[in-house]
Every structure is written in C-alpha cells, then in structure tokens.
Scaffold this motif. Structure first.
Motif, PDB file in Angstrom:
ATOM      1  N   ALA A 249      21.935 -44.202  21.595  1.00 59.09           N
ATOM      2  CA  ALA A 249      20.355 -44.492  21.525  1.00 59.09           C
ATOM      3  C   ALA A 249      20.203 -44.336  22.884  1.00 59.09           C
ATOM      4  O   ALA A 249      20.254 -45.610  23.624  1.00 59.09           O
ATOM      5  N   PHE A 250      19.649 -44.626  22.883  1.00 64.03           N
ATOM      6  CA  PHE A 250      18.232 -43.654  24.744  1.00 64.03           C
ATOM      7  C   PHE A 250      16.819 -43.190  24.146  1.00 64.03           C
ATOM      8  O   PHE A 250      16.628 -42.725  25.044  1.00 64.03           O
ATOM      9  N   PRO A 251      16.471 -44.532  23.560  1.00 66.60           N
ATOM     10  CA  PRO A 251      15.205 -43.630  22.976  1.00 66.60           C
ATOM     11  C   PRO A 251      14.123 -44.444  24.630  1.00 66.60           C
ATOM     12  O   PRO A 251      14.078 -45.494  25.220  1.00 66.60           O
ATOM     13  N   ASN A 252      12.470 -43.464  24.351  1.00 65.13           N
ATOM     14  CA  ASN A 252      11.798 -44.058  25.632  1.00 65.13           C
ATOM     15  C   ASN A 252      12.522 -44.075  26.748  1.00 65.13           C
ATOM     16  O   ASN A 252      12.693 -45.516  27.551  1.00 65.13           O
ATOM     17  N   ASP A 272      19.636 -41.784  18.522  1.00 67.12           N
ATOM     18  CA  ASP A 272      18.264 -42.510  18.458  1.00 67.12           C
ATOM     19  C   ASP A 272      18.016 -41.288  20.234  1.00 67.12           C
ATOM     20  O   ASP A 272      17.814 -43.006  21.309  1.00 67.12           O
ATOM     21  N   LEU A 273      17.019 -40.253  19.821  1.00 68.51           N
ATOM     22  CA  LEU A 273      17.026 -39.892  21.371  1.00 68.51           C
ATOM     23  C   LEU A 273      15.516 -40.544  21.743  1.00 68.51           C
ATOM     24  O   LEU A 273      14.932 -39.320  22.262  1.00 68.51           O
ATOM     25  N   PHE A 295      18.529 -40.001  12.743  1.00 72.02           N
ATOM     26  CA  PHE A 295      18.300 -38.898  13.619  1.00 72.02           C
ATOM     27  C   PHE A 295      16.890 -38.539  13.896  1.00 72.02           C
ATOM     28  O   PHE A 295      16.070 -38.516  13.402  1.00 72.02           O
ATOM     29  N   HIS A 296      17.006 -39.648  15.274  1.00 69.88           N
ATOM     30  CA  HIS A 296      15.437 -39.816  15.634  1.00 69.88           C
ATOM     31  C   HIS A 296      15.600 -39.054  16.784  1.00 69.88           C
ATOM     32  O   HIS A 296      15.932 -39.185  18.550  1.00 69.88           O
TER      33      HIS A 296
END
Length: 645
Positions: A249-252, A272-273, A295-296
């Motif tokens: 997860a590396f969102p935002n 989550d990307l 899956f984002h």
C-alpha cells in the motif's frame, strides 16, 4: 501488527506466574514510573491497596515463576505525563504496552535499546521529542537486543527516522511508525540487520524522495505500507521480487510509471496504489494474482480498454476501486465471475454501454458507484439492479448521458432493497410524488433525490424514517455512524407547507429543502433537530418570522433561508452570530444588524431580490452546501473510504 503483538503477549502470559513475590527493586521501579505521571488513572491508589502483596498481583503487571516482572500492560488508562526510564530497570521485562494514553515527552532510550524487551507498544500517545540518534547509540548494549515488535504509531514524533531504531535489532519482525511527522528519506535497510523482518508501516508521515530498491532484499516481508507521504518516482523493480508480500500500500503519494511487474507478487491480497500518478494499462495477466482481495487504483492516470481486462480468475476479490482514471470500453463481463465482490467503484471514467443483467451474480455486492461515465439506458440499469438484494449504497450520480436520464416515478422495486442505506438519484427527470414506502427502508439514512421534477407535498411519511428519528448504536450500522444522515429534496417542484412532523427527525445532520415551492411558516419544531448541522430552506415561498427555537441548534454550521418572504427580526446570539448576510438575502421584510437593516428603521433600503430563482439556486447551493454536496468525486471518496476503509 495487533495480531503479532497479541500472539507474543499470550505466549508471555502462558509463562507468567505469581508463585514467588517480586523483589523490592522491581517494586521500586514500578512505583517510580507511576510517581512520575501527572495523571495515573487511579493506578497509584490501586497499587497502594495491594502494597503489602507482591507487585505481581498489581493491576496490569505480570511476572514469571521467579517473581520477575515480564509484562507491564496499561493501555487506555488515561495516563498523562512522561514515561520514566525506571521501567528500563525491570531486568525481566518482555512486553510493555502503554498505548492509547496521553503520555508526552520522549521515549526513553533505555526502553528502545533494551536487550530484553520483545514487544514495545507506545502507540496513540502524544510523544513528541525527536528520537535522537546519539541518545540511542549510547544505550545500545554489546549484545543484540531481542525486540521483535515496535509500535510508535500515532504520536507527534518529528525529524528524520533514526537508523539506530532498527540497526542492531536482529530479531525485529514488526515496525509501525505510522501517523507521525517523520521527514527525510524513507528508511529501507531493515532486512540487512533482521532477516525475519515481515511488517513495515510508515503511512501518514512526511517521507519524501524515491522508494529505495533496498526493500527488495526483504525476503520475508509480508506487509509494506507507506501511504499518505510525499514519495515520488517509480516503484522499484526489486520490490516486485519480494514474493512473500501480501499487503502492498502506497496510496496518496507522487508515484508514477506502469504496473506490469506487479503480477510477480502472486501472494498479494491487498494492493493499494490509489492517489498517485500511475499510467499505462492494468496488466493483461492481472488474473494471476488469484489471492487478491482488494485492488485500489483510484485517482491515477491509468487508461486502456477495461473490457479487455480478464478479472474472471480473481475469485477472492472483494473490493475493486478504479475511480478517477481514463478507462474506456464497457464494464467487463469477466467481473461477474468475482462472486465475492462487495464493493465496486468505477466512477469518473469514460465507460459506456449498458449494465449487464449478469451483475446479479454478484450476490455479495453492497456498494456500487457508477457515477460520471457515459452509460446508456439508466432505466434498464435500475431494472437490472432490483435483484441485487444486498445493496447498501447505490450511487448513479451523473452516470448517464443527458438523453438517458431516469424518468418516471421513483421505482417501486427499490422498496424491496431492505438493506439499502444510501440512495443517491439526483440530476434525473423523476416525476410524481415522493412515495410513502420510503419509510419502509429501515436502514436508509442518506436520501438524495434533488434536481428532479418531483411534485406534490413533502410527505409526512418521510418524517418516520427510522434511521433519522432514532439513534442507532447497533454496530451493524457502521456506515450511518461514520457518515452524516441526510435528506436532500432540493430543486424539485414540491409544494405545500413544511410538515410540523419535521421535528421527529432528531438525528438528521443535513436537511436541504431549497428551490421548491414550499409555503407557509417555518415550523417551530425545527428547534428539536438538535443534531442538525446544515439547513437550507432557500428559494421557496416561506412567510412569517424566523422561529426563535432555531437558536437551540448548537451544531448548526451552515444555514440558508434566502429568497423567501420572511419578515421580522433575525434572531441574535448562538449560532446566528456565525452566519453571513448571504444566509438571509432576498427577504425584504427581515431586519437585523447582520443585514444592515435595523429593526424599526423606516429609511433602510430593502434587501434586493436576486435576478432569477435559478440564480438564487446556484448561489445558495454553492455558498451553503459546497462542503457537503459539491464535487461528486469528493462525495464518492468519503462514502467509499468510510464504509470500506
């Protein structure tokens, strides 16, 4: 993180015993710790009551068979003050849990550099002193420490993240430093010191720069989370060689590049990307990630024909979020093989075509958002969705071409969706009266049918909606507890008076009846809506005085009654002192300091009416309700994240 710490704690407790009393040295260390606090949550009194007994029997303390203190567990006890270094004198201490308190100051280096402690959890406090590299270095013992789980998340730490925190810790398995204000480069060399390192969470900090290829050396890494930072560049190819990864997860952030290599991570359950600058297509072989559950890719610059992506083998997929990209084509038929899918968000793309009847195969689907695409035949879509019995959130806001707006009456079959919590059907051509059966949707707490052609009076049945009249604390209603309770009937052709039964909606947060043709006085019963935060009655034909009972609405932060025919003084004090002139404009018979028309004045100029009702609609909507009903993407984001985050 919680599970790992819990498992280790259970192991320690299984060895614990109070067969022998603790030593005076151990007792002294504990008393020095509690004495150093400004608030102890009643522990000092509790411990004094048992002062003659072994400290092994004190609340929150556990010992081994030799009477040595091996655990201090005091989470959520309201402790305030600094953490005493005296805890470092407990030579047998294996687990220290001081989480969810209000502790401040620094984290004693005696604890962080201990060669005994296995689990150290000080998360959710107010620790703020920068972890100093030199302080920690001086405390590192000659032999390697045993620390396996370190949780310093949700504090006020700043500065660069010192490498000494993980260096010389050959047994480190879990590190959670999320929700602080760490800066500089994201640390990455954990696995050089600890070959068993499995979980890293650096989310919600201020790390910058690129992601180091060094993380590719972490052959045991299972969880890697660093979202909501300022990371840039491409995901390093080395990272896709860590086959053990289950949660990435590396969102935002500001990451860019393609995702072609992600298919190497065959154990991924969560990817989550979202909120980056990724481009290119979803890899054709995405179906190889058969364990994928979430899956984002929302809010990126992805493109390509979504129709060509084969999702059929992702039988474990529960959440698919592709919001705000440039995907084209139709909704893939292969998605309907994902029988466990419960949340699907395709809003803000360039998709077209019709909704397939096969969507009913998604028996677990509870959240569906198709907003702002170019679909056709909305009537058919809603007819298809009538068999999706478990839908809780349905949003088709702006999904369809103008020529394909939903027309006719509000479909009766919606009454069969007994689990429906949110119904969003604005900007269509719905006609007829608001049906009384809406009150039978006992879970519905968010109703937006604004910008249609609905007619008739506001039905009193709406004032009987269970979720707006009663405070539901049942944990099953987690959406309702996380999102405002809303009734939006704005911009229709509703007539008649506002029902006095409006006072029954005691738990409503946002009420918008603007831009209709309602008449009569504003009911005094509005004063009963003690949770109301937003009220818009503008652009109607309301008469009479502003009820003084509105001053009881202490949470009211946005208020608009402009463009009516109200008269008399504007109430003063309370929340009315926070509203601007625009909240009252277009009512020439009103008076008060806020509109520069003193009551009793004969020479004051009347407040001018806006040129047209439509102009009034736009101004009122933009000023008073931009926060709540503005951009559809913000609406979609809040609903999705709060419900499925």
């Amino acid at each position: 993180m919680a599970f790992t710490g819990f498992a280790i704690t259970v192991l320690l407790l299984s060895l614990a015993s109070d067969a022998r009393p603790c030593s005076d040295h151990e007792k002294s260390s504990l008393l020095r710790f509690i004495t150093g606090l400004s608030l102890d949550g009643g522990l000092a009194m509790s411990w004094r009551r048992n002062g003659t007994a072994s400290c092994c029997s004190w609340e929150g303390i556990a010992c081994d068979g030799d009477g040595a203190v091996i655990e201090v567990s005091l989470p959520g006890r309201g402790l305030q003050g600094s953490i005493s270094p005296a805890l470092g004198d407990l030579t047998g201490l294996r687990c220290l849990n001081l989480s969810h308190n209000s502790l401040s100051g620094g984290l004693p280096s005696e604890l962080l550099a201990s060669n005994i402690i296995v689990v150290l959890d000080v998360s959710f406090n107010q620790l703020s002193r920068v972890l100093q590299q030199e302080d920690l270095s001086s405390s590192v013992p000659d032999h390697r420490p045993s620390l396996q789980v370190l949780n310093i998340s949700s504090n006020l730490f700043t500065g660069e993240f010192p490498s000494i925190v993980w260096e010389n810790k050959s047994n480190l398995v879990v590190l959670n430093a999320s929700n602080n204000s760490f800066q500089g480069w994201m640390p990455s060399s954990f696995c050089i010191s600890s070959p068993f390192f499995a979980e890293l969470d650096l989310s919600y900090n201020q790390f910058s720069g690129s992601i180091s290829p060094g993380l590719g050396n972490c052959s045991a890494l299972v969880v890697l989370k660093a979202g909501h930072n300022q990371l840039s560049g491409a995901l390093p190819d080395e990272l896709f060689n860590v086959s053990s990864l289950e949660h990435l997860a590396f969102p935002n952030n500001y990451l860019y590049g393609a995702l072609d290599s992600v298919i190497n991570l065959r154990n991924l359950a969560i990817l989550d990307l979202g909120g980056n600058m990724l481009n290119g297509k979803i890899p054709d072989s995405i179906g190889k990630l058969k364990r994928l559950e979430e899956f984002h890719l929302d809010n990126n610059d992805m493109s390509g024909e979504l129709t060509k992506v084969n999702f059929s083998t992702l039988i474990n997929l529960k959440k698919l979020d592709l919001l705000c990209n440039n995907f084209t084509g139709t909704i893939p038929e292969s998605l309907y093989f994902c029988s466990n899918l419960n949340a699907l968000r395709l809003s803000f793309n360039n998709l077209h075509g019709q909704l397939s009847p096969r969507i009913v195969n998604l028996k677990s689907l509870t959240f569906l958002s198709l907003g702002y695409n170019n679909f056709t035949n909305i009537t058919n879509a809603l007819h298809v969705l009538k068999d999706c019995k478990n839908l809780i959130v349905l949003s088709v806001r702006g999904s369809y071409k103008a020529s394909c707006s939903l027309s006719g009456k509000i479909p009766l079959w919606l009454s069969k969706l007994k689990k429906l919590e949110m119904l969003v059907l604005p900007n269509n051509k719905l006609t007829g009266p608001i049906p009384a059966w809406i009150k039978s949707l006992k879970s519905l707490f968010y109703l937006d049918i604004s910008y249609n052609n609905l007619a008739g009076e506001i039905p009193t049945s709406l004032m009987e909606m269970p979720m707006l009249t009663t405070n539901h604390l049942d944990p099953r209603y987690r959406t309702a507890s996380a999102f405002p309770k809303v009734l939006n009937l704005a911009n229709n052709n509703l007539t008649g008076v506002i029902p006095r039964e409006i006072g029954q909606l005691k738990w409503i947060d946002i009420l918008d009846l603007s831009s209709n043709s309602s008449s009569g006085e504003i009911p005094q019963q509005f004063g009963s809506l003690i949770n109301l935060q937003v009220l818009d009655l503008s652009n109607n034909h309301l008469t009479g005085a502003i009820p003084s009972d509105l001053n009881k609405l202490h949470l009211l932060s946005a208020f608009n009654i402009s463009n009516n025919d109200l008269e008399g003084p504007i109430p003063t004090g309370g929340q009315f002192s926070t509203f601007t002139k625009s909240s009252f404009g277009g009512n020439p018979k009103l008076c008060g300091i806020i509109i520069d028309r003193p009551c009793g004045s004969t020479g004051a100029h009347p407040v001018p009416m806006l040129s047209t009702k439509q102009t009034g609609r736009r101004v009122a909507f933009a000023i008073a309700f931009g926060t709540f009903f503005g951009l559809g993407v913000l609406y979609d984001q809040i609903v999705f994240s709060r419900y499925f985050g």
